[in-house]
Motif scaffolding. Structure first.
Motif, mmCIF file in Angstrom:
data_model
loop_
_atom_site.group_PDB
_atom_site.id
_atom_site.type_symbol
_atom_site.label_atom_id
_atom_site.label_comp_id
_atom_site.label_asym_id
_atom_site.label_seq_id
_atom_site.Cartn_x
_atom_site.Cartn_y
_atom_site.Cartn_z
ATOM 1 N N ALA A 460 0.834 -1.212 0.000
ATOM 2 C CA ALA A 460 0.000 0.000 0.000
ATOM 3 C C ALA A 460 0.863 1.254 0.000
ATOM 4 C CB ALA A 460 -0.921 -0.013 1.225
ATOM 5 N N ARG A 461 1.964 1.233 0.782
ATOM 6 C CA ARG A 461 2.863 2.398 0.802
ATOM 7 C C ARG A 461 3.584 2.560 -0.533
ATOM 8 N NH1 ARG A 461 3.529 1.040 6.374
ATOM 9 N NH2 ARG A 461 5.294 -0.328 5.943
ATOM 10 N N LEU A 462 3.933 1.427 -1.156
ATOM 11 C CA LEU A 462 4.570 1.498 -2.468
ATOM 12 C C LEU A 462 3.636 2.149 -3.488
ATOM 13 C CD1 LEU A 462 6.309 -2.001 -2.651
ATOM 14 C CD2 LEU A 462 7.464 0.211 -2.746
ATOM 15 N N ARG A 463 2.373 1.761 -3.460
ATOM 16 C CA ARG A 463 1.414 2.351 -4.394
ATOM 17 C C ARG A 463 1.272 3.849 -4.163
ATOM 18 N NH1 ARG A 463 -3.588 -2.064 -4.439
ATOM 19 N NH2 ARG A 463 -2.559 -3.613 -5.752
ATOM 20 N N GLN A 464 1.265 4.217 -2.903
ATOM 21 C CA GLN A 464 1.114 5.634 -2.576
ATOM 22 C C GLN A 464 2.332 6.423 -3.045
ATOM 23 O OE1 GLN A 464 0.913 6.447 1.607
ATOM 24 N NE2 GLN A 464 -0.072 8.438 1.319
ATOM 25 N N LYS A 465 3.532 5.914 -2.747
ATOM 26 C CA LYS A 465 4.748 6.647 -3.085
ATOM 27 C C LYS A 465 4.973 6.711 -4.597
ATOM 28 C CE LYS A 465 7.300 5.835 1.228
ATOM 29 N NZ LYS A 465 8.522 5.281 1.838
ATOM 30 N N LEU A 466 4.540 5.664 -5.302
ATOM 31 C CA LEU A 466 4.783 5.613 -6.745
ATOM 32 C C LEU A 466 3.564 6.017 -7.553
ATOM 33 C CD1 LEU A 466 6.840 2.291 -6.917
ATOM 34 C CD2 LEU A 466 7.694 4.638 -6.852
ATOM 35 N N ALA A 467 2.521 6.505 -6.856
ATOM 36 C CA ALA A 467 1.302 6.986 -7.506
ATOM 37 C C ALA A 467 0.712 5.913 -8.419
ATOM 38 C CB ALA A 467 1.583 8.264 -8.293
ATOM 39 N N ALA A 468 0.628 4.682 -7.905
ATOM 40 C CA ALA A 468 0.094 3.561 -8.674
ATOM 41 C C ALA A 468 -1.294 3.207 -8.155
ATOM 42 C CB ALA A 468 1.021 2.353 -8.564
ATOM 43 N N SER A 469 -2.290 3.254 -9.027
ATOM 44 C CA SER A 469 -3.667 3.040 -8.586
ATOM 45 C C SER A 469 -4.034 1.566 -8.472
ATOM 46 C CB SER A 469 -4.634 3.728 -9.559
ATOM 47 O OG SER A 469 -4.447 3.212 -10.870
ATOM 48 N N ASN A 470 -3.272 0.677 -9.130
ATOM 49 C CA ASN A 470 -3.566 -0.754 -9.055
ATOM 50 C C ASN A 470 -2.265 -1.535 -9.210
ATOM 51 O OD1 ASN A 470 -2.962 -0.815 -11.883
ATOM 52 N ND2 ASN A 470 -5.084 -0.207 -12.320
ATOM 53 N N ARG A 471 -2.385 -2.871 -9.154
ATOM 54 C CA ARG A 471 -1.167 -3.680 -9.197
ATOM 55 C C ARG A 471 -0.438 -3.536 -10.527
ATOM 56 N NH1 ARG A 471 0.952 -8.105 -6.328
ATOM 57 N NH2 ARG A 471 2.344 -9.408 -7.573
ATOM 58 N N ALA A 472 -1.179 -3.470 -11.633
ATOM 59 C CA ALA A 472 -0.530 -3.329 -12.944
ATOM 60 C C ALA A 472 0.283 -2.040 -13.009
ATOM 61 C CB ALA A 472 -1.576 -3.356 -14.049
ATOM 62 N N ALA A 473 -0.301 -0.955 -12.499
ATOM 63 C CA ALA A 473 0.426 0.314 -12.503
ATOM 64 C C ALA A 473 1.634 0.251 -11.569
ATOM 65 C CB ALA A 473 -0.509 1.445 -12.075
ATOM 66 N N LEU A 474 1.468 -0.472 -10.447
ATOM 67 C CA LEU A 474 2.585 -0.617 -9.507
ATOM 68 C C LEU A 474 3.736 -1.383 -10.153
ATOM 69 C CD1 LEU A 474 3.833 -0.386 -6.683
ATOM 70 C CD2 LEU A 474 2.603 -2.480 -6.058
ATOM 71 N N VAL A 475 3.404 -2.474 -10.841
ATOM 72 C CA VAL A 475 4.445 -3.261 -11.512
ATOM 73 C C VAL A 475 5.178 -2.411 -12.538
ATOM 74 C CG1 VAL A 475 4.817 -5.182 -13.118
ATOM 75 C CG2 VAL A 475 3.377 -5.497 -11.098
ATOM 76 N N ALA A 476 4.427 -1.631 -13.313
ATOM 77 C CA ALA A 476 5.057 -0.772 -14.322
ATOM 78 C C ALA A 476 5.990 0.241 -13.672
ATOM 79 C CB ALA A 476 3.984 -0.055 -15.136
ATOM 80 N N ALA A 477 5.539 0.849 -12.553
ATOM 81 C CA ALA A 477 6.376 1.836 -11.864
ATOM 82 C C ALA A 477 7.614 1.184 -11.266
ATOM 83 C CB ALA A 477 5.570 2.535 -10.782
ATOM 84 N N LEU A 478 7.445 0.024 -10.662
ATOM 85 C CA LEU A 478 8.588 -0.663 -10.066
ATOM 86 C C LEU A 478 9.585 -1.077 -11.157
ATOM 87 C CD1 LEU A 478 6.743 -2.904 -7.453
ATOM 88 C CD2 LEU A 478 8.351 -1.055 -6.936
ATOM 89 N N ARG A 479 9.081 -1.517 -12.304
ATOM 90 C CA ARG A 479 9.985 -1.913 -13.374
ATOM 91 C C ARG A 479 10.816 -0.721 -13.835
ATOM 92 N NH1 ARG A 479 6.581 -4.858 -16.787
ATOM 93 N NH2 ARG A 479 7.161 -6.660 -15.553
ATOM 94 N N THR A 480 10.210 0.435 -13.911
ATOM 95 C CA THR A 480 10.930 1.643 -14.317
ATOM 96 C C THR A 480 12.000 2.002 -13.293
ATOM 97 O OG1 THR A 480 8.998 2.528 -15.454
ATOM 98 C CG2 THR A 480 10.677 4.119 -14.781
ATOM 99 N N HIS A 481 11.695 1.823 -12.023
ATOM 100 C CA HIS A 481 12.590 2.315 -10.965
ATOM 101 C C HIS A 481 13.610 1.288 -10.496
ATOM 102 C CE1 HIS A 481 10.580 6.137 -10.566
ATOM 103 N NE2 HIS A 481 9.420 5.552 -10.341
ATOM 104 N N LEU A 482 13.237 0.005 -10.504
ATOM 105 C CA LEU A 482 14.101 -0.991 -9.854
ATOM 106 C C LEU A 482 14.863 -1.887 -10.797
ATOM 107 C CD1 LEU A 482 11.865 -2.198 -6.881
ATOM 108 C CD2 LEU A 482 13.651 -0.464 -6.862
ATOM 109 N N GLU A 483 14.317 -2.139 -11.992
ATOM 110 C CA GLU A 483 14.984 -3.077 -12.883
ATOM 111 C C GLU A 483 16.185 -2.435 -13.587
ATOM 112 O OE1 GLU A 483 14.506 -6.554 -14.131
ATOM 113 O OE2 GLU A 483 14.002 -6.419 -12.022
ATOM 114 N N GLN A 484 17.152 -3.284 -13.924
ATOM 115 C CA GLN A 484 18.306 -2.792 -14.691
ATOM 116 C C GLN A 484 17.865 -2.420 -16.094
ATOM 117 O OE1 GLN A 484 20.954 -6.177 -14.113
ATOM 118 N NE2 GLN A 484 22.399 -4.811 -13.210
#
Length: 484
Positions: A460-484
């Motif tokens: 829930a905190r990850l979604r809030q910090k990354l402005a992700a409204s659902n899991r798909a948006a969260l995955v997209a944001a995490l991929r942008t920020h965390l993946e090589q």
């Protein structure tokens, strides 16, 4: 009345087949080749050549080699040499080294003087695969990379491109990090097989989200069985790494028909090993079939040391799944003996010894930590992390558990220049990385030894910090920020 004009020449089915193959229309090429062969109109071996190339693409490399020999026997000069070279390549990939050497000798006997440059490159590539089978993996990889850089177009009828073979040989030698870097550095858009190799190497080095992306990209175009086998290994490997037994069983049921009847390629023995581990979890009958196929290919190749080492490593992995300390000890003993002659195997040998002790109830955090670090140095960070996690689950010492879990978390692939380093906490980055790997909240909790409720709060905190409204948006944001 208008007279009908009939063309004086029409393209034969054999010519249509060869052109369709060169254009990438695999199914159209095979259909036209079958028509020509059935009608007996294949006077120059073109349709037979397409049938041979199609057999290789369908995973029947031994049949492909035999078909190319038949083509070569009906031809002379450069055409005969080219057919024999393609036969040698297909035979060598299955470990049929003696036959491949004979094919190469036949090809060289037919070489015109001067020989076409593309033909000498093809024969050099087949020779390099033979060289790799004998254990000279580093030299063979360099040889293939050099040949791939030659100013000749890749042979569309050969079993594999030389640049991708160089990557495969490097990975077979145990250096998966270098193999992954070589593959990413290849010029031009990746081929379908290149995408699958990328997915395989991404998964092996712990880049699971990237592996899923490459697998999805490869799935957008049709693939025949040989490439589908590699895709199957990636699919079951990704399912296994989530820890979801239902997903593992469902994935195996989907890929098992691809595995049945495909010739084992010795340079991809690790892919077959991955399949054998999942079969261990799902079906002992399928496991025995896969292991027997692997060992038959090894025997055909004369049991080269690097292939035996790969086979013993996967024996260890199956023992871990089955919680079989005796089988793990046997694998560790044989790997240790091989490592005495081949130091590059030291990491796997130490990890196998540590796993055998863990399965036997003897957890030494220092030994596990050291073995995991050596394993990670060879690029196998996911396997290193699994060792730490397995040891942590079996020790009763809370301090040892914390140390091992911390070591395992530190073995995840580096995320590079993360733009969230000041935004996310260390635990949030750990949770986010596991979300990217496709784990559920329950699975993440089990992996990090925290409750699913706590995981839910982190998500829930990850979604809030990354402005992700659902899991798909969260995955997209995490991929942008965390993946090589």
């Amino acid at each position: 009345m208008i007279a009908q004009i009939v063309p004086a020449w029409t393209e034969s089915d054999a010519e249509t087949a060869e052109q369709a193959w060169r254009d990438g229309d695999v199914f159209g090429a095979i259909e036209a080749a079958d028509r020509a062969l059935a009608a007996g109109t294949d006077t120059d071996g073109r349709a037979a050549g397409v049938a041979a190339a199609g057999a290789a693409a369908d995973g029947a490399l031994l049949d492909a080699a035999a078909r190319w020999r038949g083509v070569g026997a009906a031809l002379e000069g450069a055409a005969a040499a080219r057919a024999a070279g393609r036969a040698a390549m297909a035979a060598a990939l299955t470990g049929d080294v003696a036959t491949a050497v004979s094919d190469l000798a036949d090809a060289r006997d037919q070489l015109p003087d001067p020989a076409p440059r593309g033909l000498t490159v093809l024969l050099g590539g087949a020779g390099a695969v033979v060289e790799a089978m004998g254990g000279a993996l580093d030299r063979a990889s360099r040889h293939l990379a050099g040949l791939a850089a030659a100013s000749v177009a890749p042979d569309p009828m050969a079993a594999e491109r030389l640049d991708e073979l160089a990557v495969t040989v490097t990975a077979a030698g145990g250096d998966v990090d270098t193999a992954r870097a070589l593959l990413h550095a290849l010029p031009g858009p990746p081929t379908g097989r290149g995408r699958l190799l990328r997915a395989w190497l991404d998964m092996r080095t712990g880049h699971l989200a990237a592996a899923r992306d490459s697998l999805a990209a490869a799935a957008r175009t049709p693939v025949l069985r040989r490439d589908a086998l590699l895709g199957a290994a990636v699919s079951v490997g990704l399912a296994r790494r989530t820890g979801d037994t239902a997903a593992v069983a469902a994935t195996w049921a989907r890929v098992a028909p691809v595995v049945a009847g495909t010739d084992v390629e010795l340079l991809l023995l690790d892919a077959w090993g991955e399949l054998s581990v999942v079969a261990e979890q799902v079906s002992p009958t399928d496991r025995d079939l896969v292991v027997d196929a692997m060992r038959s290919a090894l025997h055909r190749a004369g049991s080269p040391w690097w292939g035996v080492a790969a086979d013993r490593w996967w024996q260890l992995e199956r023992a871990v799944v089955a919680d079989d300390a005796a089988a793990a000890t046997q694998a560790a003993t044989e790997l240790t003996a091989l490592a005495a002659e081949h130091p590059r195997l030291r990491g796997r040998a130490d990890a196998a010894t540590a796993w055998a002790a863990v399965l036997d109830g003897r957890v030494c955090p220092v030994a596990v930590d050291d073995a995991a670090a050596r394993l990670a140095d060879s690029g196998l960070r996911a396997e290193a992390a699994a060792l730490c996690r397995g040891a942590a689950q079996r020790t009763t010492d809370p301090a040892a558990t914390r140390r091992l879990l911390g070591a395992g978390r530190g073995l995840r692939p580096a995320t590079g220049g993360s733009r969230t380093s000041g935004l996310l906490s260390g635990r949030e980055r750990e949770v986010g990385a596991l979300v990217l790997d496709g784990l559920t909240q329950k699975e993440i909790g089990a992996r990090l030894y925290i409750s699913p409720k706590t995981v839910e709060q982190h998500v829930a905190r990850l979604r809030q910090k990354l402005a992700a409204s659902n899991r798909a948006a969260l995955v997209a944001a995490l991929r942008t920020h965390l993946e090589q």
